[in-house]
Write a protein that holds these residues in place. Structure first.
Motif, PDB file in Angstrom:
ATOM      1  N   GLY A  57     -36.047 -51.933 -34.983  1.00 55.58           N
ATOM      2  CA  GLY A  57     -35.799 -51.253 -36.242  1.00 55.58           C
ATOM      3  C   GLY A  57     -35.580 -52.233 -37.375  1.00 55.58           C
ATOM      4  O   GLY A  57     -35.529 -53.451 -37.175  1.00 55.58           O
ATOM      5  N   THR A  70     -37.280 -46.901 -37.672  1.00 50.71           N
ATOM      6  CA  THR A  70     -37.437 -47.179 -36.253  1.00 50.71           C
ATOM      7  C   THR A  70     -38.621 -46.381 -35.743  1.00 50.71           C
ATOM      8  O   THR A  70     -39.248 -45.620 -36.477  1.00 50.71           O
ATOM      9  CB  THR A  70     -36.156 -46.848 -35.476  1.00 50.71           C
ATOM     10  N   ASP A  71     -38.953 -46.577 -34.465  1.00 53.55           N
ATOM     11  CA  ASP A  71     -40.136 -45.913 -33.923  1.00 53.55           C
ATOM     12  C   ASP A  71     -39.757 -44.659 -33.149  1.00 53.55           C
ATOM     13  O   ASP A  71     -38.588 -44.256 -33.104  1.00 53.55           O
ATOM     14  CB  ASP A  71     -40.966 -46.882 -33.064  1.00 53.55           C
ATOM     15  N   GLY A  72     -40.775 -44.045 -32.523  1.00 55.59           N
ATOM     16  CA  GLY A  72     -40.571 -42.755 -31.869  1.00 55.59           C
ATOM     17  C   GLY A  72     -39.593 -42.768 -30.714  1.00 55.59           C
ATOM     18  O   GLY A  72     -39.059 -41.715 -30.348  1.00 55.59           O
ATOM     19  N   TYR A  74     -36.702 -43.963 -30.820  1.00 54.27           N
ATOM     20  CA  TYR A  74     -35.326 -43.973 -31.309  1.00 54.27           C
ATOM     21  C   TYR A  74     -35.044 -42.971 -32.420  1.00 54.27           C
ATOM     22  O   TYR A  74     -33.984 -43.033 -33.041  1.00 54.27           O
ATOM     23  CB  TYR A  74     -34.988 -45.380 -31.820  1.00 54.27           C
ATOM     24  N   THR A  75     -35.971 -42.066 -32.708  1.00 54.22           N
ATOM     25  CA  THR A  75     -35.746 -41.155 -33.832  1.00 54.22           C
ATOM     26  C   THR A  75     -34.511 -40.289 -33.619  1.00 54.22           C
ATOM     27  O   THR A  75     -33.737 -40.054 -34.566  1.00 54.22           O
ATOM     28  CB  THR A  75     -36.983 -40.271 -34.055  1.00 54.22           C
ATOM     29  N   THR A  76     -34.292 -39.820 -32.413  1.00 56.12           N
ATOM     30  CA  THR A  76     -33.102 -39.015 -32.138  1.00 56.12           C
ATOM     31  C   THR A  76     -31.839 -39.863 -32.211  1.00 56.12           C
ATOM     32  O   THR A  76     -30.820 -39.459 -32.770  1.00 56.12           O
ATOM     33  CB  THR A  76     -33.214 -38.344 -30.762  1.00 56.12           C
ATOM     34  N   ALA A  79     -30.792 -40.834 -35.762  1.00 52.27           N
ATOM     35  CA  ALA A  79     -30.220 -39.692 -36.473  1.00 52.27           C
ATOM     36  C   ALA A  79     -28.770 -39.453 -36.073  1.00 52.27           C
ATOM     37  O   ALA A  79     -27.945 -39.016 -36.889  1.00 52.27           O
ATOM     38  CB  ALA A  79     -31.049 -38.443 -36.206  1.00 52.27           C
ATOM     39  N   ARG A  89     -33.486 -41.945 -42.883  1.00 47.53           N
ATOM     40  CA  ARG A  89     -33.908 -42.299 -41.531  1.00 47.53           C
ATOM     41  C   ARG A  89     -35.397 -42.017 -41.420  1.00 47.53           C
ATOM     42  O   ARG A  89     -35.835 -40.857 -41.498  1.00 47.53           O
ATOM     43  CB  ARG A  89     -33.129 -41.518 -40.484  1.00 47.53           C
ATOM     44  N   HIS A  91     -39.496 -42.857 -39.732  1.00 52.71           N
ATOM     45  CA  HIS A  91     -40.342 -43.270 -38.614  1.00 52.71           C
ATOM     46  C   HIS A  91     -41.238 -44.396 -39.103  1.00 52.71           C
ATOM     47  O   HIS A  91     -42.045 -44.209 -40.008  1.00 52.71           O
ATOM     48  CB  HIS A  91     -41.175 -42.077 -38.134  1.00 52.71           C
ATOM     49  N   ASP A 464     -44.169 -39.746 -27.407  1.00 53.59           N
ATOM     50  CA  ASP A 464     -44.205 -40.637 -28.561  1.00 53.59           C
ATOM     51  C   ASP A 464     -43.733 -42.037 -28.194  1.00 53.59           C
ATOM     52  O   ASP A 464     -42.826 -42.604 -28.820  1.00 53.59           O
ATOM     53  CB  ASP A 464     -43.355 -40.058 -29.701  1.00 53.59           C
TER      54      ASP A 464
END
Length: 593
Positions: A57, A70-72, A74-76, A79, A89, A91, A464
């Motif tokens: 990130g 950050t990438d897919g 770590y999206t959750t 957040a 935040r 992608h 992802d």
């Protein structure tokens, strides 16, 4: 536990420092000066500032707004760990940092630490129209008053019985390649290259056995190694020999200045921008090119391949004990995500030659399993409940190899839902399709990524993250240059490479599915009429799948036969190495479908 107020104060302190320096913004990457995936506590700048603890990130701080990318995977997580009042935040693929800079900071001065960004990354960000300013000192470090000290563990020899090739021989081969290319010196900014080339390992990082440092490889096969002398004991100096000269890191600018007029290879994707600027100022001729150690390191020699097989057989013993324990204990209650991960680590510690985990175990029950790189903490840890999905992704560092395995389990005793079975089985089918693939030499990772996704795509599903990554030999659990991903560079898979096979499916708020084995690329037997050489994969991991989640009727006859043959092999190779109770469990888990 840190509060939102704490991170607000840290962000405010950083902005005050930027104002003092009269710059409009700052780039804050996750990386340290070695640009690796894992960093020591002293380099966790992104986590200190934002609260986000993922391994990939970057943040951008302006006076009036700030964003974290950050990438897919770590999206959750991003957040849940960052304050939306402080951070946008984003992608990083769908909303690249350079586009955000172009929109919000065009023409403004944005500072960056030239030790923390690769030369190529700086050039890409500069295309956004901002004025990038290299800084002599990092402004964030100026406000991080309780920053931990940098690690200083000792570098130790990696014996030839595990390395398979002596350092002098490796250096001679790479030096000959430099001479052929008309290059005098290569900058080795990646500590993995030092570890491989010099046959040394260390403990500066918790999960990757590295001694952090830099090196210059010269065309006469000598090496200048930049590492604190206290980290290189006499036994290691004797192992390195007279052709490797150890310098304290503060001597790096002086040695680089002495390369005036020389042709110096520098990998712009993996070398801090500081090196390019310093070498240009010294009057050296830069030759952009890949780190010469990277591809040879990825193609494991026969000794390293044998070590990987042996490490996986031992790791399978720990996994079998864990799965037998989990199958019995989970339905009774009382197991938590953290207690399960602790029990698995305890089993691994009983295995000969175990040195450390290869990454922090991902132990996610129910909805937490849908967070691709979830890590249970005291704040998030929850009980593993009856009749739900549990995902465990873990690995070990052994003196002769590195492991990485994911299994998705059903906690029972009830029957899993039909939709869960159907999706697990699609993931398994993609996993088997990649494991059984034969492909021509020259085929690259992006070319075969779709093979593992096809059964999911049939149902309108996807995941992802990449399908596979390289694995080191008692080195990083994530190793380049090849990656099985549609976003990866098209570098051909070669014999001797070890790659992961890990398709998945994630239902946010409900469950995650991932199945991962490690595969060794090897030459395939020639077929009648074959017109070019082909490769295939040997499966190294030896752990049964969750049969309660397999929809047998959804498998083709060939897929079912492969799973049965794999389970028979697991039982044959692992069953004799475990105690009777575990062997009984293993026999049931490995019975034909």
């Amino acid at each position: 536990m840190l509060t939102e107020v704490t991170h607000a104060k840290r962000l405010a302190a950083l902005r005050a420092e930027l104002a003092r320096l009269d710059i409009d913004g700052l780039l804050v990457p996750r990386s340290d000066e070695y640009l690796g995936e894992y960093v020591p506590p002293s380099a966790e700048r992104l986590a200190w500032l934002t609260g986000f603890t993922g391994s990939a990130g970057m943040a951008i701080v302006l006076a009036e707004r700030a964003a974290v990318f950050t990438d897919g995977r770590y999206t959750t997580q991003v957040a849940s760990q960052t304050d939306p009042a402080l951070w946008e935040r984003l992608h990083i693929i769908e909303q690249p940092a350079q586009e955000w800079l172009a929109e919000h900071a065009a023409g403004r001065s944005i500072g960056y630490d030239p030790w923390l960004h690769a030369q190529a990354a700086v050039e890409r960000l500069a295309a956004s129209g901002v004025r990038l300013v290299p800084l002599a000192a990092n402004p964030l470090d100026a406000v991080w008053h309780d920053r931990p000290a940098a690690p200083r563990t000792q570098a130790m020899p990696q014996p030839a019985e595990f390395a398979g090739q002596g350092s002098a021989e490796k250096r001679a081969e790479l030096a000959a390649a430099l001479r052929q290319a008309g290059e005098d010196t290569a900058v080795l900014a990646d500590p993995h290259s030092l570890a491989w080339l010099l046959n040394i390992r260390g403990a500066d990082l918790e999960y990757t056995p590295l001694a952090l440092g830099f090196a210059l490889l010269h065309s006469n096969a000598t090496v200048d190694l930049f590492m604190e002398p206290s980290k290189v004991p006499e036994a290691t100096r004797a192992h390195l020999g007279n052709a490797v000269v150890v310098h304290p890191p503060v001597g790096l600018p002086t040695i680089l200045a002495g390369l005036a007029g020389q042709a110096v290879r520098l990998d712009p994707e993996s070398t801090p921008a500081w090196f390019a600027a310093t070498l240009r100022e010294a009057g050296a001729t830069l030759r952009p090119g890949e780190d010469p150690c990277r591809l040879p390191r990825a193609c494991k020699n026969p000794v390293e391949q044998a070590g990987a097989r042996a490490a996986h057989r031992r790791d399978a013993v720990a996994m079998a004990r864990f799965l037998a324990w989990f199958t019995a204990e989970a339905p009774r209650g009382g197991v938590t995500e953290m207690s399960a991960a602790d029990r698995l680590l305890a089993f691994r510690r009983e295995v000969p030659m175990f040195r450390a985990e290869s990454f922090p175990a991902i132990s996610g029950a129910g909805e937490n399993g849908a967070i691709v790189h979830y890590r249970a903490t005291e704040a998030t840890n929850r009980a593993v409940r009856v009749n739900e999905c549990y995902l465990v992704d873990s690995g070990g560092q052994y003196t002769d190899g590195t492991t990485d395995i994911t299994r998705t389990l059903w906690t029972g005793p009830g029957t899993p839902p039909a939709d869960l079975v159907e999706r697990y089985t699609r993931v398994l089918r993609g996993h088997v399709a990649l494991a059984t693939l034969r492909f021509p030499q020259g085929v690259a990772g992006p070319h075969i990524d779709a093979v593992a996704r096809a059964p999911l795509w049939e149902a309108g599903l996807d995941y992802d993250h990449g399908t596979g990554h390289g694995i080191g030999s008692f080195l990083s659990v994530h190793e380049g240059p090849v990656s099985i991903s549609r976003a990866a560079r098209p570098i051909p898979v070669r014999a001797g490479m070890i790659l992961s096979d890990e398709p998945g499916y994630y239902q946010p708020g409900a469950y995650g599915i991932r199945i991962e084995n490690l595969l060794l690329a090897r030459p395939a037997a020639e077929q009648p009429g074959q017109v070019k050489p082909f490769l295939e994969f040997e499966t190294l991991t030896l752990v049964p799948y969750e049969r309660r989640l397999i929809g047998v009727a959804l498998l083709t006859p060939a897929e079912r036969a492969w799973v049965d043959a794999y389970h028979a092999r697991v039982l044959a190779e692992v069953g004799e190495k475990v105690e009777p109770a575990v062997r009984d469990w293993l026999a049931e888990a490995c019975a034909p479908l």
